[in-house]
Design a protein around this motif. Structure first.
Motif, PDB file in Angstrom:
ATOM      1  N   ALA A 291      -4.506   6.550   4.367  1.00 40.17           N
ATOM      2  CA  ALA A 291      -4.927   5.148   4.329  1.00 40.17           C
ATOM      3  C   ALA A 291      -4.326   4.396   3.147  1.00 40.17           C
ATOM      4  CB  ALA A 291      -6.451   5.060   4.274  1.00 40.17           C
ATOM      5  N   LEU A 292      -3.434   5.025   2.406  1.00 45.01           N
ATOM      6  CA  LEU A 292      -2.842   4.401   1.223  1.00 45.01           C
ATOM      7  C   LEU A 292      -1.875   3.288   1.635  1.00 45.01           C
ATOM      8  CD1 LEU A 292      -2.289   4.350  -1.838  1.00 45.01           C
ATOM      9  CD2 LEU A 292      -0.561   6.126  -1.442  1.00 45.01           C
ATOM     10  N   ILE A 293      -2.075   2.106   1.089  1.00 48.02           N
ATOM     11  CA  ILE A 293      -1.198   0.973   1.362  1.00 48.02           C
ATOM     12  C   ILE A 293      -0.273   0.788   0.171  1.00 48.02           C
ATOM     13  CG2 ILE A 293      -1.065  -1.482   1.922  1.00 48.02           C
ATOM     14  CD1 ILE A 293      -2.374   0.266   4.083  1.00 48.02           C
ATOM     15  N   ALA A 294       1.010   1.058   0.368  1.00 50.14           N
ATOM     16  CA  ALA A 294       1.992   0.931  -0.705  1.00 50.14           C
ATOM     17  C   ALA A 294       3.373   0.792  -0.089  1.00 50.14           C
ATOM     18  CB  ALA A 294       1.941   2.144  -1.637  1.00 50.14           C
ATOM     19  N   ASP A 295       4.255   0.182  -0.825  1.00 51.83           N
ATOM     20  CA  ASP A 295       5.643   0.012  -0.383  1.00 51.83           C
ATOM     21  C   ASP A 295       6.412   1.286  -0.711  1.00 51.83           C
ATOM     22  OD1 ASP A 295       8.121  -0.863   0.351  1.00 51.83           O
ATOM     23  OD2 ASP A 295       8.323  -2.359  -1.237  1.00 51.83           O
ATOM     24  N   ASP A 296       6.227   2.307   0.134  1.00 53.22           N
ATOM     25  CA  ASP A 296       6.734   3.641  -0.182  1.00 53.22           C
ATOM     26  C   ASP A 296       7.153   4.324   1.114  1.00 53.22           C
ATOM     27  OD1 ASP A 296       7.254   6.212  -0.992  1.00 53.22           O
ATOM     28  OD2 ASP A 296       5.405   6.455  -2.136  1.00 53.22           O
ATOM     29  N   VAL A 297       8.437   4.597   1.267  1.00 55.34           N
ATOM     30  CA  VAL A 297       8.957   5.178   2.499  1.00 55.34           C
ATOM     31  C   VAL A 297       8.461   6.604   2.709  1.00 55.34           C
ATOM     32  CG1 VAL A 297      11.077   6.069   1.450  1.00 55.34           C
ATOM     33  CG2 VAL A 297      11.082   5.425   3.872  1.00 55.34           C
ATOM     34  N   THR A 298       8.090   7.306   1.635  1.00 54.33           N
ATOM     35  CA  THR A 298       7.639   8.692   1.780  1.00 54.33           C
ATOM     36  C   THR A 298       6.264   8.802   2.440  1.00 54.33           C
ATOM     37  OG1 THR A 298       6.613   8.779  -0.417  1.00 54.33           O
ATOM     38  CG2 THR A 298       8.949   9.368  -0.266  1.00 54.33           C
ATOM     39  N   LEU A 299       5.542   7.696   2.566  1.00 53.68           N
ATOM     40  CA  LEU A 299       4.220   7.739   3.199  1.00 53.68           C
ATOM     41  C   LEU A 299       4.305   8.012   4.693  1.00 53.68           C
ATOM     42  CD1 LEU A 299       2.373   4.793   1.419  1.00 53.68           C
ATOM     43  CD2 LEU A 299       2.344   7.226   0.851  1.00 53.68           C
ATOM     44  N   ALA A 300       5.491   7.920   5.272  1.00 58.95           N
ATOM     45  CA  ALA A 300       5.655   8.179   6.707  1.00 58.95           C
ATOM     46  C   ALA A 300       5.209   9.578   7.084  1.00 58.95           C
ATOM     47  CB  ALA A 300       7.107   7.956   7.119  1.00 58.95           C
ATOM     48  N   GLU A 301       5.333  10.528   6.177  1.00 60.66           N
ATOM     49  CA  GLU A 301       4.936  11.903   6.489  1.00 60.66           C
ATOM     50  C   GLU A 301       3.421  12.054   6.564  1.00 60.66           C
ATOM     51  OE1 GLU A 301       6.188  14.372   3.260  1.00 60.66           O
ATOM     52  OE2 GLU A 301       4.376  13.894   2.126  1.00 60.66           O
ATOM     53  N   GLN A 302       2.678  11.176   5.897  1.00 61.52           N
ATOM     54  CA  GLN A 302       1.228  11.231   5.924  1.00 61.52           C
ATOM     55  C   GLN A 302       0.660  10.560   7.163  1.00 61.52           C
ATOM     56  OE1 GLN A 302      -0.967  12.723   3.524  1.00 61.52           O
ATOM     57  NE2 GLN A 302       0.999  13.694   3.073  1.00 61.52           N
ATOM     58  N   ASN A 303       1.166   9.394   7.467  1.00 57.67           N
ATOM     59  CA  ASN A 303       0.735   8.614   8.620  1.00 57.67           C
ATOM     60  C   ASN A 303       1.908   7.737   9.027  1.00 57.67           C
ATOM     61  OD1 ASN A 303      -0.398   6.836  10.459  1.00 57.67           O
ATOM     62  ND2 ASN A 303      -2.199   6.372   9.221  1.00 57.67           N
ATOM     63  N   PRO A 304       2.470   7.930  10.210  1.00 56.53           N
ATOM     64  CA  PRO A 304       3.644   7.145  10.597  1.00 56.53           C
ATOM     65  C   PRO A 304       3.379   5.645  10.646  1.00 56.53           C
ATOM     66  CG  PRO A 304       2.766   8.376  12.463  1.00 56.53           C
ATOM     67  CD  PRO A 304       2.076   8.897  11.247  1.00 56.53           C
ATOM     68  N   ALA A 305       2.113   5.248  10.649  1.00 59.59           N
ATOM     69  CA  ALA A 305       1.782   3.824  10.676  1.00 59.59           C
ATOM     70  C   ALA A 305       1.720   3.206   9.286  1.00 59.59           C
ATOM     71  CB  ALA A 305       0.447   3.617  11.393  1.00 59.59           C
ATOM     72  N   LEU A 306       1.983   3.982   8.231  1.00 60.22           N
ATOM     73  CA  LEU A 306       1.934   3.448   6.876  1.00 60.22           C
ATOM     74  C   LEU A 306       3.235   2.809   6.426  1.00 60.22           C
ATOM     75  CD1 LEU A 306      -0.151   6.132   4.918  1.00 60.22           C
ATOM     76  CD2 LEU A 306      -0.883   3.882   5.751  1.00 60.22           C
ATOM     77  N   VAL A 307       4.267   2.854   7.247  1.00 60.92           N
ATOM     78  CA  VAL A 307       5.533   2.205   6.911  1.00 60.92           C
ATOM     79  C   VAL A 307       5.767   1.043   7.870  1.00 60.92           C
ATOM     80  CG1 VAL A 307       6.598   4.240   5.866  1.00 60.92           C
ATOM     81  CG2 VAL A 307       6.827   3.859   8.324  1.00 60.92           C
ATOM     82  N   GLY A 308       6.433   0.014   7.370  1.00 60.91           N
ATOM     83  CA  GLY A 308       6.720  -1.160   8.173  1.00 60.91           C
ATOM     84  C   GLY A 308       7.966  -1.859   7.664  1.00 60.91           C
ATOM     85  N   PRO A 309       8.184  -3.102   8.064  1.00 62.26           N
ATOM     86  CA  PRO A 309       9.399  -3.825   7.652  1.00 62.26           C
ATOM     87  C   PRO A 309       9.560  -3.938   6.145  1.00 62.26           C
ATOM     88  CG  PRO A 309       8.270  -4.993   9.430  1.00 62.26           C
ATOM     89  CD  PRO A 309       7.352  -3.889   8.991  1.00 62.26           C
ATOM     90  N   GLU A 310       8.479  -3.771   5.398  1.00 61.05           N
ATOM     91  CA  GLU A 310       8.547  -3.879   3.939  1.00 61.05           C
ATOM     92  C   GLU A 310       9.384  -2.775   3.303  1.00 61.05           C
ATOM     93  OE1 GLU A 310       4.898  -1.472   5.010  1.00 61.05           O
ATOM     94  OE2 GLU A 310       5.787  -3.363   5.680  1.00 61.05           O
ATOM     95  N   ILE A 311       9.677  -1.686   4.011  1.00 62.14           N
ATOM     96  CA  ILE A 311      10.460  -0.595   3.423  1.00 62.14           C
ATOM     97  C   ILE A 311      11.937  -0.706   3.805  1.00 62.14           C
ATOM     98  CG2 ILE A 311       8.526   1.001   3.223  1.00 62.14           C
ATOM     99  CD1 ILE A 311      10.914   1.565   6.036  1.00 62.14           C
ATOM    100  N   ASP A 312      12.402  -1.895   4.163  1.00 57.03           N
ATOM    101  CA  ASP A 312      13.783  -2.092   4.614  1.00 57.03           C
ATOM    102  C   ASP A 312      14.792  -1.617   3.572  1.00 57.03           C
ATOM    103  OD1 ASP A 312      15.784  -2.942   6.377  1.00 57.03           O
ATOM    104  OD2 ASP A 312      15.966  -4.856   5.332  1.00 57.03           O
ATOM    105  N   LYS A 313      15.706  -0.751   4.031  1.00 54.16           N
ATOM    106  CA  LYS A 313      16.789  -0.206   3.201  1.00 54.16           C
ATOM    107  C   LYS A 313      16.252   0.490   1.948  1.00 54.16           C
ATOM    108  CE  LYS A 313      20.282  -3.589   4.679  1.00 54.16           C
ATOM    109  NZ  LYS A 313      19.385  -4.389   5.549  1.00 54.16           N
TER     110      LYS A 313
END
Length: 338
Positions: free
Chosen positions: A48-70
């Motif tokens: 449930a952690l909300i952060a601009d962090d691409v590594t969170l995808a391994e915890q919950n695939p819904a934790l990444v979005g357009p904010e992690i571009d490039k």
């Protein structure tokens, strides 16, 4: 040689999953080891952690979005014994409401001496696991996001190898006005396509729930993650006495089972550029409930700093009195450099 295989498979599982063999789970419990130092500081699991962090995808695939571009990230962990893990992940936006990531994790458990059934030395080897991952997420509403991850897992233990495929499904709900987030994931759905030898090993399928809530206008937030929800009873062994005179007791009651399902986390974020984590994982502490446990077992701490173009993070835990674990992250916002 079959006897030899059982020995070093057990060693690998124990090192990779902090004595997860006590719960009778699977030969793939290393999939639970995070590559995010932010998450490791929050107890090792947080969906449930909300952060601009691409590594969170391994915890919950819904934790990444357009904010992690490039965004790219590199992870390194020195784990129990001589085990060393590394990972790299890259993410890009997919339109205004979607994102994808791709990554690889490499796990090396150090050099192990092999012996056959007669006790003769057969040489040294280094058990290894490699995980290839891909994630896609999409905004369902302004506050709700869904995602899916696919994993290909290759394991090589001396002359034995195996291949498995798994999938994670997740949703994330975030209410910015009340600083509240909720996550739900179904993790490691799948199975082995190529077995080590005679039988197929199970993947550690899990259902996880998590919440994070800010404490009013303060920079603190609390988090609770519930994991291993596919099985209520999670007994553990308590050892008493010295090496030569040891008594083993099985611990399993309502309170112990409940708290072994829960991870409690505290996060301090004084600015957008800095965070400090502290967490308590009762399952980790009780997995090491022997004469080899110390006061710090079950606790973890982390710190991270970011600028517009890069970020660094570190987390520390000491589940075993003779072995500390350190996880380091370095992130790079490539889009800001172009």
């Amino acid at each position: 040689m079959k006897h030899n295989l059982r020995i070093y498979l057990l060693l690998c599982v124990c090192m990779a999953a902090t004595a997860a063999a006590q719960t009778g789970r699977s030969a793939y419990d290393f999939l639970e080891i995070p590559t995010s130092s932010h998450v490791y500081g929050l107890g090792g699991a947080n969906i449930a952690l909300i952060a601009d962090d691409v590594t969170l995808a391994e915890q919950n695939p819904a934790l990444v979005g357009p904010e992690i571009d490039k965004q790219a990230a590199f992870s390194y962990m020195h784990y129990l014994g001589s085990a060393n893990f590394a990972g790299v992940r890259y993410g890009m936006s997919a339109g205004e409401h979607g994102a994808w990531t791709a990554g690889i994790r490499y796990l090396n458990y150090g050099e192990i001496s092999g012996y056959d059934h007669t006790g003769s030395f057969t040489g040294s080897f280094s058990p290894q696991d490699v995980v290839f991952e891909g994630t896609y997420s999409h905004d369902i509403t302004d506050r709700l996001r869904g995602g899916i991850s696919m994993k290909m897992v290759y394991s090589n233990y001396e002359q034995y190898s195996a291949f498995a495929m798994a999938a994670d499904l997740g949703i994330s709900y975030y209410d910015d006005d009340h600083d509240f987030s909720f996550g739900l994931t179904l993790k490691n759905m799948g199975g082995q396509l190529k077995k080590f030898e005679d039988t197929y090993d199970h993947l550690p399928f899990d259902v996880q729930l998590g919440v994070m809530k800010g404490l009013g206008s303060s920079p603190f937030s609390l988090g609770i993650t519930a994991w291993h929800l596919t099985k209520w009873r999670l007994p553990y062994y308590e050892h008493k006495g010295e090496y030569g005179d040891e008594e083993v007791n099985v611990k399993s009651n309502f309170g112990r089972n409940l708290f072994r399902h829960l991870i409690f986390a505290l996060q301090y974020v004084p600015t957008e550029r800095l965070y400090i984590d502290l967490a308590y994982n009762y399952k980790t502490r009780t997995d090491m409930s022997t004469y080899q446990r110390n006061f710090l077992s079950g606790f973890s701490a982390g710190i991270g700093f970011r600028t517009r173009t890069f970020s660094v993070g570190a987390a520390y835990a000491q589940p075993h009195k003779s072995a500390s674990t350190i996880l380091l992250n370095v992130g790079l916002n490539i889009g800001e450099l172009l």
